[in-house]
Write a protein that holds these residues in place. Structure first.
Motif, PDB file in Angstrom:
ATOM      1  N   GLY A  50     -17.715 -52.115 104.795  1.00  0.00           N
ATOM      2  CA  GLY A  50     -18.619 -50.978 104.964  1.00  0.00           C
ATOM      3  C   GLY A  50     -17.939 -49.634 104.810  1.00  0.00           C
ATOM      4  O   GLY A  50     -18.308 -48.675 105.494  1.00  0.00           O
ATOM      5  N   GLY A  51     -16.937 -49.560 103.945  1.00  0.00           N
ATOM      6  CA  GLY A  51     -16.235 -48.303 103.730  1.00  0.00           C
ATOM      7  C   GLY A  51     -15.147 -47.997 104.735  1.00  0.00           C
ATOM      8  O   GLY A  51     -14.445 -46.996 104.597  1.00  0.00           O
ATOM      9  N   GLN A  52     -14.981 -48.873 105.751  1.00  0.00           N
ATOM     10  CA  GLN A  52     -13.946 -48.666 106.768  1.00  0.00           C
ATOM     11  C   GLN A  52     -12.744 -49.545 106.455  1.00  0.00           C
ATOM     12  O   GLN A  52     -12.881 -50.744 106.185  1.00  0.00           O
ATOM     13  CB  GLN A  52     -14.484 -48.998 108.163  1.00  0.00           C
ATOM     14  CG  GLN A  52     -13.459 -48.896 109.283  1.00  0.00           C
ATOM     15  CD  GLN A  52     -12.976 -47.478 109.509  1.00  0.00           C
ATOM     16  OE1 GLN A  52     -13.763 -46.575 109.755  1.00  0.00           O
ATOM     17  NE2 GLN A  52     -11.678 -47.274 109.394  1.00  0.00           N
ATOM     18  N   ASN A  89     -10.778 -44.402 113.570  1.00  0.00           N
ATOM     19  CA  ASN A  89     -11.970 -43.548 113.475  1.00  0.00           C
ATOM     20  C   ASN A  89     -11.479 -42.119 113.294  1.00  0.00           C
ATOM     21  O   ASN A  89     -10.914 -41.532 114.213  1.00  0.00           O
ATOM     22  CB  ASN A  89     -12.813 -43.680 114.742  1.00  0.00           C
ATOM     23  CG  ASN A  89     -14.105 -42.884 114.670  1.00  0.00           C
ATOM     24  OD1 ASN A  89     -14.281 -42.037 113.799  1.00  0.00           O
ATOM     25  ND2 ASN A  89     -15.017 -43.155 115.594  1.00  0.00           N
ATOM     26  N   GLU A  90     -11.669 -41.572 112.108  1.00  0.00           N
ATOM     27  CA  GLU A  90     -11.098 -40.269 111.783  1.00  0.00           C
ATOM     28  C   GLU A  90     -11.776 -39.116 112.508  1.00  0.00           C
ATOM     29  O   GLU A  90     -11.238 -38.014 112.576  1.00  0.00           O
ATOM     30  CB  GLU A  90     -11.168 -40.031 110.268  1.00  0.00           C
ATOM     31  CG  GLU A  90     -10.359 -41.018 109.443  1.00  0.00           C
ATOM     32  CD  GLU A  90      -8.868 -40.882 109.684  1.00  0.00           C
ATOM     33  OE1 GLU A  90      -8.439 -39.838 110.222  1.00  0.00           O
ATOM     34  OE2 GLU A  90      -8.115 -41.822 109.331  1.00  0.00           O
ATOM     35  N   SER A  91     -12.966 -39.342 113.058  1.00  0.00           N
ATOM     36  CA  SER A  91     -13.681 -38.246 113.718  1.00  0.00           C
ATOM     37  C   SER A  91     -14.292 -38.728 115.030  1.00  0.00           C
ATOM     38  O   SER A  91     -15.486 -38.562 115.287  1.00  0.00           O
ATOM     39  CB  SER A  91     -14.767 -37.688 112.796  1.00  0.00           C
ATOM     40  OG  SER A  91     -15.373 -36.537 113.359  1.00  0.00           O
ATOM     41  N   TRP A 206     -14.213 -32.328 121.433  1.00  0.00           N
ATOM     42  CA  TRP A 206     -13.619 -32.137 120.118  1.00  0.00           C
ATOM     43  C   TRP A 206     -13.576 -33.481 119.388  1.00  0.00           C
ATOM     44  O   TRP A 206     -13.749 -34.544 119.982  1.00  0.00           O
ATOM     45  CB  TRP A 206     -12.213 -31.544 120.238  1.00  0.00           C
ATOM     46  CG  TRP A 206     -11.205 -32.430 120.908  1.00  0.00           C
ATOM     47  CD1 TRP A 206     -10.327 -33.286 120.325  1.00  0.00           C
ATOM     48  CD2 TRP A 206     -10.993 -32.549 122.331  1.00  0.00           C
ATOM     49  NE1 TRP A 206      -9.574 -33.932 121.266  1.00  0.00           N
ATOM     50  CE2 TRP A 206      -9.950 -33.494 122.511  1.00  0.00           C
ATOM     51  CE3 TRP A 206     -11.567 -31.955 123.463  1.00  0.00           C
ATOM     52  CZ2 TRP A 206      -9.494 -33.859 123.764  1.00  0.00           C
ATOM     53  CZ3 TRP A 206     -11.107 -32.323 124.711  1.00  0.00           C
ATOM     54  CH2 TRP A 206     -10.076 -33.250 124.856  1.00  0.00           C
ATOM     55  N   ASN A 207     -13.386 -33.392 118.086  1.00  0.00           N
ATOM     56  CA  ASN A 207     -13.298 -34.586 117.250  1.00  0.00           C
ATOM     57  C   ASN A 207     -11.879 -34.726 116.704  1.00  0.00           C
ATOM     58  O   ASN A 207     -11.293 -33.750 116.250  1.00  0.00           O
ATOM     59  CB  ASN A 207     -14.293 -34.533 116.090  1.00  0.00           C
ATOM     60  CG  ASN A 207     -15.730 -34.552 116.567  1.00  0.00           C
ATOM     61  OD1 ASN A 207     -16.349 -33.503 116.754  1.00  0.00           O
ATOM     62  ND2 ASN A 207     -16.279 -35.741 116.767  1.00  0.00           N
ATOM     63  N   ALA A 208     -11.367 -35.937 116.765  1.00  0.00           N
ATOM     64  CA  ALA A 208     -10.001 -36.210 116.305  1.00  0.00           C
ATOM     65  C   ALA A 208      -9.877 -37.694 116.005  1.00  0.00           C
ATOM     66  O   ALA A 208     -10.710 -38.501 116.441  1.00  0.00           O
ATOM     67  CB  ALA A 208      -8.981 -35.781 117.365  1.00  0.00           C
ATOM     68  N   PRO A 209      -8.860 -38.104 115.238  1.00  0.00           N
ATOM     69  CA  PRO A 209      -8.679 -39.529 114.950  1.00  0.00           C
ATOM     70  C   PRO A 209      -8.425 -40.338 116.217  1.00  0.00           C
ATOM     71  O   PRO A 209      -7.813 -39.858 117.171  1.00  0.00           O
ATOM     72  CB  PRO A 209      -7.447 -39.550 114.027  1.00  0.00           C
ATOM     73  CG  PRO A 209      -7.409 -38.189 113.414  1.00  0.00           C
ATOM     74  CD  PRO A 209      -7.893 -37.263 114.495  1.00  0.00           C
ATOM     75  N   GLN A 211      -7.363 -44.527 117.252  1.00  0.00           N
ATOM     76  CA  GLN A 211      -7.023 -45.884 116.850  1.00  0.00           C
ATOM     77  C   GLN A 211      -7.812 -46.872 117.689  1.00  0.00           C
ATOM     78  O   GLN A 211      -7.839 -46.789 118.925  1.00  0.00           O
ATOM     79  CB  GLN A 211      -5.523 -46.135 117.023  1.00  0.00           C
ATOM     80  CG  GLN A 211      -5.047 -47.492 116.531  1.00  0.00           C
ATOM     81  CD  GLN A 211      -4.923 -47.574 115.021  1.00  0.00           C
ATOM     82  OE1 GLN A 211      -5.053 -46.561 114.349  1.00  0.00           O
ATOM     83  NE2 GLN A 211      -4.702 -48.762 114.501  1.00  0.00           N
ATOM     84  N   ASN A 212      -8.500 -47.795 117.033  1.00  0.00           N
ATOM     85  CA  ASN A 212      -9.311 -48.795 117.720  1.00  0.00           C
ATOM     86  C   ASN A 212      -8.823 -50.193 117.349  1.00  0.00           C
ATOM     87  O   ASN A 212      -8.310 -50.426 116.241  1.00  0.00           O
ATOM     88  CB  ASN A 212     -10.788 -48.672 117.340  1.00  0.00           C
ATOM     89  CG  ASN A 212     -11.369 -47.323 117.680  1.00  0.00           C
ATOM     90  OD1 ASN A 212     -11.659 -47.033 118.833  1.00  0.00           O
ATOM     91  ND2 ASN A 212     -11.547 -46.478 116.684  1.00  0.00           N
TER      92      ASN A 212
END
Length: 289
Positions: A50-52, A89-91, A206-209, A211-212
């Motif tokens: 799915g583009g990820q 997740n980049e955002s 805020w939005n930031a990367p 890791q999951n």
């Protein structure tokens, strides 16, 4: 019982038992396997759904030896499989809450959060936290703690053997203040940060990367990019991701049917063997006549 008849029956049951045991010994048990799965991964492999972009960060098999029981009983081994899938997740959304009256760290300094007593405030104040202990410790003429006299707070200053009470409000510097409002953004921990002010707390976002990771064992379901996949360890170091759930159910049904048939053959073998022993025993019983 006549020994001739017993011999015929013994031969019959021997043939039946041998035939059923030979089927057990030669039959190959079916196993789980998938042709052309969507993904077959080893540790460190990357793949996209799915583009990820995902990474199979760990694909491992663990064998745990268990000690045997008493009286010379042997031990056993438990085999477990585990795969970990990682993605960024980049955002991703991050938040932090500053309660009214709390002390927070901002731009490497400590501040007290002061929210105006309003029902719907749009701004708040950061008031510098004065480290009184450090200031007193740096002043050789001052006592290390303030004192209270007649309801007031004072600093004891001793010069030339004479002690003087100096009001704390005059001795300590006025704290710096900084006002922040909802219509502006601030730099917080290296991120462009939004402000939301409520009557009892300030929320920073805020939005930031980020890791999951998600972990799955053998023959389990795992959700990636909103899609569910079935995991199967084809070897101890490779894992298959597939959506062929119907194929898995069909293979497990085949395995169950095989086990039922094998158990039935074991029953025939055991009964045949027991019948042979029983018939031989009857044939050699002494005759009463």
């Amino acid at each position: 019982m006549q020994r001739r008849a017993a011999a015929i029956y013994v031969a019959f049951f021997l043939v039946v038992g041998a035939a059923s045991y030979s089927l057990i010994a030669t039959a190959a048990a079916p196993t789980i396997g998938f042709e052309n799965p969507e993904y077959e991964l080893s540790q460190g492999d990357t793949f996209e759904i799915g583009g990820q972009q995902y990474t199979a960060s760990t694909v491992e098999t663990t064998v745990e030896e268990s000690s045997g029981g008493g009286h010379g009983g042997g031990g056993g081994a438990t085999i477990s499989h585990s795969a970990t899938f990682a993605w960024t997740n980049e955002s991703a959304l991050y938040t932090q809450t500053w309660d009214n009256g709390s002390t927070v760290t901002y731009e490497d300094d400590e501040w007290q959060v002061v929210i105006p007593n309003e029902s719907d405030p749009a701004s708040f104040t950061l008031r510098e936290s004065i480290n009184r202990t450090a200031i007193l410790g740096d002043d050789p003429a001052a006592d290390n703690a303030t004192v209270t006299r007649d309801g007031g707070e004072f600093v004891v200053i001793t010069e030339n053997g004479t002690a003087t009470l100096v009001p704390a409000s005059e001795y300590f510097p006025d704290p710096a203040e900084r006002q922040l409002s909802e219509d502006e953004t601030i730099q917080f921990e290296g991120n462009e940060t939004r402000i939301d002010v409520a009557s009892d707390a300030v929320t920073l976002s805020w939005n930031a990367p980020r890791q999951n990771t998600v972990q799955a064992g053998n023959h389990a379901n795992v959700s990636l990019s909103g899609q569910t996949y079935f995991t199967h360890f084809s070897t101890n170091t490779s894992v298959v991701l597939t959506q062929d759930f119907a194929g898995y159910r069909a293979q497990t049904n085949e395995i169950d049917s095989f086990n039922e048939q094998r158990n039935g053959l074991w029953g025939v073998t055991i009964v045949s063997g027991a019948s042979v022993v029983f018939l031989i025993g009857l044939a050699f019983l002494p005759s009463r006549y």
